[in-house]
Design a protein around this motif. Structure first.
Motif, PDB file in Angstrom:
ATOM      1  N   ALA A 152       0.824  -1.211   0.000  1.00 31.58           N
ATOM      2  CA  ALA A 152       0.000   0.000   0.000  1.00 31.58           C
ATOM      3  C   ALA A 152       0.858   1.262   0.000  1.00 31.58           C
ATOM      4  O   ALA A 152       0.501   2.265  -0.634  1.00 31.58           O
ATOM      5  CB  ALA A 152      -0.937  -0.011   1.215  1.00 31.58           C
ATOM      6  N   PHE A 153       1.993   1.258   0.694  1.00 30.01           N
ATOM      7  CA  PHE A 153       2.843   2.439   0.745  1.00 30.01           C
ATOM      8  C   PHE A 153       3.503   2.696  -0.613  1.00 30.01           C
ATOM      9  O   PHE A 153       3.602   3.846  -1.060  1.00 30.01           O
ATOM     10  CB  PHE A 153       3.907   2.261   1.824  1.00 30.01           C
ATOM     11  CG  PHE A 153       3.361   2.301   3.223  1.00 30.01           C
ATOM     12  CD1 PHE A 153       3.242   3.502   3.899  1.00 30.01           C
ATOM     13  CD2 PHE A 153       2.951   1.143   3.852  1.00 30.01           C
ATOM     14  CE1 PHE A 153       2.734   3.551   5.182  1.00 30.01           C
ATOM     15  CE2 PHE A 153       2.445   1.164   5.136  1.00 30.01           C
ATOM     16  CZ  PHE A 153       2.334   2.380   5.801  1.00 30.01           C
ATOM     17  N   ALA A 154       3.960   1.640  -1.277  1.00 26.02           N
ATOM     18  CA  ALA A 154       4.541   1.808  -2.605  1.00 26.02           C
ATOM     19  C   ALA A 154       3.492   2.280  -3.604  1.00 26.02           C
ATOM     20  O   ALA A 154       3.772   3.147  -4.455  1.00 26.02           O
ATOM     21  CB  ALA A 154       5.166   0.490  -3.069  1.00 26.02           C
ATOM     22  N   TYR A 155       2.302   1.736  -3.503  1.00 30.92           N
ATOM     23  CA  TYR A 155       1.220   2.148  -4.414  1.00 30.92           C
ATOM     24  C   TYR A 155       0.898   3.630  -4.243  1.00 30.92           C
ATOM     25  O   TYR A 155       0.731   4.375  -5.215  1.00 30.92           O
ATOM     26  CB  TYR A 155      -0.007   1.288  -4.159  1.00 30.92           C
ATOM     27  CG  TYR A 155      -1.202   1.620  -5.019  1.00 30.92           C
ATOM     28  CD1 TYR A 155      -1.270   1.166  -6.337  1.00 30.92           C
ATOM     29  CD2 TYR A 155      -2.254   2.380  -4.525  1.00 30.92           C
ATOM     30  CE1 TYR A 155      -2.358   1.476  -7.143  1.00 30.92           C
ATOM     31  CE2 TYR A 155      -3.345   2.696  -5.328  1.00 30.92           C
ATOM     32  CZ  TYR A 155      -3.389   2.232  -6.628  1.00 30.92           C
ATOM     33  OH  TYR A 155      -4.455   2.550  -7.421  1.00 30.92           O
ATOM     34  N   HIS A 156       0.815   4.061  -2.988  1.00 36.41           N
ATOM     35  CA  HIS A 156       0.495   5.461  -2.713  1.00 36.41           C
ATOM     36  C   HIS A 156       1.598   6.384  -3.225  1.00 36.41           C
ATOM     37  O   HIS A 156       1.327   7.437  -3.822  1.00 36.41           O
ATOM     38  CB  HIS A 156       0.294   5.649  -1.210  1.00 36.41           C
ATOM     39  CG  HIS A 156      -0.049   7.051  -0.817  1.00 36.41           C
ATOM     40  ND1 HIS A 156       0.907   7.972  -0.447  1.00 36.41           N
ATOM     41  CD2 HIS A 156      -1.239   7.699  -0.749  1.00 36.41           C
ATOM     42  CE1 HIS A 156       0.323   9.118  -0.161  1.00 36.41           C
ATOM     43  NE2 HIS A 156      -0.971   8.978  -0.331  1.00 36.41           N
TER      44      HIS A 156
END
Length: 534
Positions: free
Chosen positions: A166-170
């Motif tokens: 989720a952090f990489a996607y954001h």
């Protein structure tokens, strides 16, 4: 002249999102000049790993998401297998298996050439017959073991939160132009759909934010309760200071907060954690006042039918008859201290009565009807999170086996999964009937941490219990000797009180921790009336 290195780091904003400007320069001593700047975008903090292919001719068989990088790509028996930082993708000739990594519970090697992958949600995968797991065959034992190591590393517990996809996607969504973003990238940007979502919901459900309810920012930046949202709905006359006192009395500081309102009759559903009454029977005046205030706020904001509006269409005649007795004169109150009696509030505790009493040994407990006027406490008898987890594992084991018509139904019954569902549906029907048909506000509670509204401590542990200050209840309460000791003390205290003349004491109006001196005699077991007073 000796040169000196200069390093400076500053926040910068550029096209496509925010970033960090890192400055590093070598300047002569006593001389200053403009440093060289290197702009780093947010997505640079999550670089893609180099793709390892078993064959150069292989191509990634699916469109990747923002921030997703395929790390391994190879051949299985009659399939192409790809592993990214987000998913496992297996493409067969006539079907596709696409499983997020965090949805996979375990992976193991079977029959030397086969990988057996078990999913957490027990969702059937496209196989014949459908099973809650997937299998992948390889041509060699070495290849099977290599993919087993890769998958085991991928589904391992992350060492830090930033390892989650989720952090990489954001971060990658922040650096994408509006014409290049995918269908979900807008969720990563603050906007009206995020900023005003709470206001939209309160307006949709018809909360009167002038006379009955208010939005409290006491949990801004999650400083009061880390598991609650930043904005909370409470009665308009309840101050933030009173909410702080209530939070000190509720487990994990989960205060009673309103989450739903019935448009037609104004009844609300609230959620909270258990009160910390312990064996000593502590009370909190602000907590008791908040409970009664929720029912009063419902009376001040009765809904469309209570205010003389037209009821919604499509309702059964029985519902109309049940709501016909709602007193519309309650809306005539001009202040929170109106004399009209609100509807009786239903406190639904999903635990069994025995479990609720046992939680008093850890510093928890349940509401006593004598201290919460105009309230009714109902215990639903749901199992704890450990029993639910074990039942689900048994259910998954039964469904993963080849069905045997002779004993499959008995095996299904032995998992007790249908019993748990039955109890949950019974509780849901009770809440829906109380709110929709009777117009009663409902206080939903549940046994353990997880998805349910009311939560006690998620695991057996020492709990804080107040006595003039606070003292710790040891784990010995949970062994046999400790339980016998607690029961003996409770029995002795109850016997001693019965020998004395029982006198009624007025409800204390001061806030904070209040030791109780009496309890209702109509409790189903003697432990409900054991309030150790010294």
């Amino acid at each position: 002249m000796r040169a000196r290195p200069v390093l400076s780091v500053k926040k910068a904003a550029g096209k496509g999102g925010s970033g960090t400007a890192v400055s590093l320069a070598t300047l002569p001593e006593g001389e200053e000049g403009p440093p060289s700047l290197e702009y780093i975008q947010a997505k640079d903090l999550f670089p893609h790993k180099e793709l390892i292919k078993e064959e150069d001719s292989l191509q990634v068989p699916f469109p990747v998401l923002q921030g997703e990088g395929v790390e391994y790509l190879g051949h299985a028996a009659d399939a192409i297998i790809a592993l990214s930082n987000y998913r496992l993708h297996i493409k067969f000739k006539d079907s596709v298996i696409n499983v997020p990594l965090r949805m996979m519970e375990s992976v193991e090697s079977r029959d030397m050439f086969q990988l057996h992958i078990v999913c957490k949600d027990s969702k059937p995968v496209p196989m014949c017959p459908p099973v809650p797991f997937c299998r992948c065959h390889f041509s060699t034992f070495k290849q099977c073991q290599e993919w087993l190591k890769r998958l085991s590393r991928a589904i391992a517990r992350p060492t830090k939160p930033e390892d989650l996809f989720a952090f990489a996607y954001h971060a990658w969504c922040l650096g994408v132009c509006a014409d290049e973003e995918d269908q979900h990238a807008h969720l990563c940007r603050p906007g009206d759909h995020v900023r005003y979502r709470f206001e939209t919901e309160t307006t949709r459900m018809g909360f009167d934010l002038q006379n009955a309810w208010r939005v409290s920012d006491i949990n801004s930046n999650y400083k009061l309760c880390t598991s609650y949202p930043q904005k909370l709905l409470v009665p308009v006359w309840i101050t933030d200071k009173e909410l702080e006192n209530v939070a000190s009395f509720r487990s994990w500081k989960r205060i009673p907060a309103v989450v739903y309102r019935h448009l037609r009759n104004g009844a609300v559903i609230a959620r909270c954690s258990q009160p910390e009454i312990s064996w000593w029977g502590w009370r909190n005046a602000d907590d008791e006042y908040l409970v009664t205030s929720i029912a009063k706020a419902c009376a001040l904001n009765p809904g469309q039918k209570g205010a003389g509006g037209t009821p919604h269409s499509g309702l059964a005649d029985g519902n109309e008859a049940c709501d016909a007795g709602f007193d519309s004169s309650l809306t005539a109150c001009s202040s929170a201290e109106c004399s009209a009696a609100p509807q009786k509030l239903l406190i639904l505790d999903a635990r069994s009565y025995t479990a609720a009493v046992a939680n008093r040994a850890k510093g928890g407990g349940c509401e006593c009807e004598e201290y919460y006027p105009n309230c009714e406490v109902v215990f639903m008898g749901m199992a704890n999170i450990h029993s639910i987890r074990n039942s689900f594992q048994y259910l998954r084991a039964v469904c993963s086996q080849m069905p045997d018509p002779s004993n499959w139904l008995s095996a299904l019954e032995s998992t007790k999964w249908l019993q748990h569902l039955s109890v949950m549906l019974k509780a849901a029907v009770l809440v829906a009937s109380a709110v929709d048909r009777e117009g009663r506000p409902c206080w939903c509670t549940a046994p353990t941490a997880g998805t349910a509204p009311r939560r006690s401590s998620p695991w057996p542990r020492s709990s804080s219990t107040p006595i003039t200050g606070r003292w710790r209840v040891s784990r010995c309460w949970w062994n046999r000797t400790g339980w016998i000791l607690a029961t003996s003390l409770a029995t002795a205290a109850a016997t001693k009180r019965r020998r004395r003349t029982r006198t009624s004491s007025a409800r204390s109006s001061c806030s904070g921790w209040i030791p109780s001196t009496s309890c209702s005699s109509s409790s189903p077991a003697f432990l409900s009336s054991t309030k150790l007073s010294w």
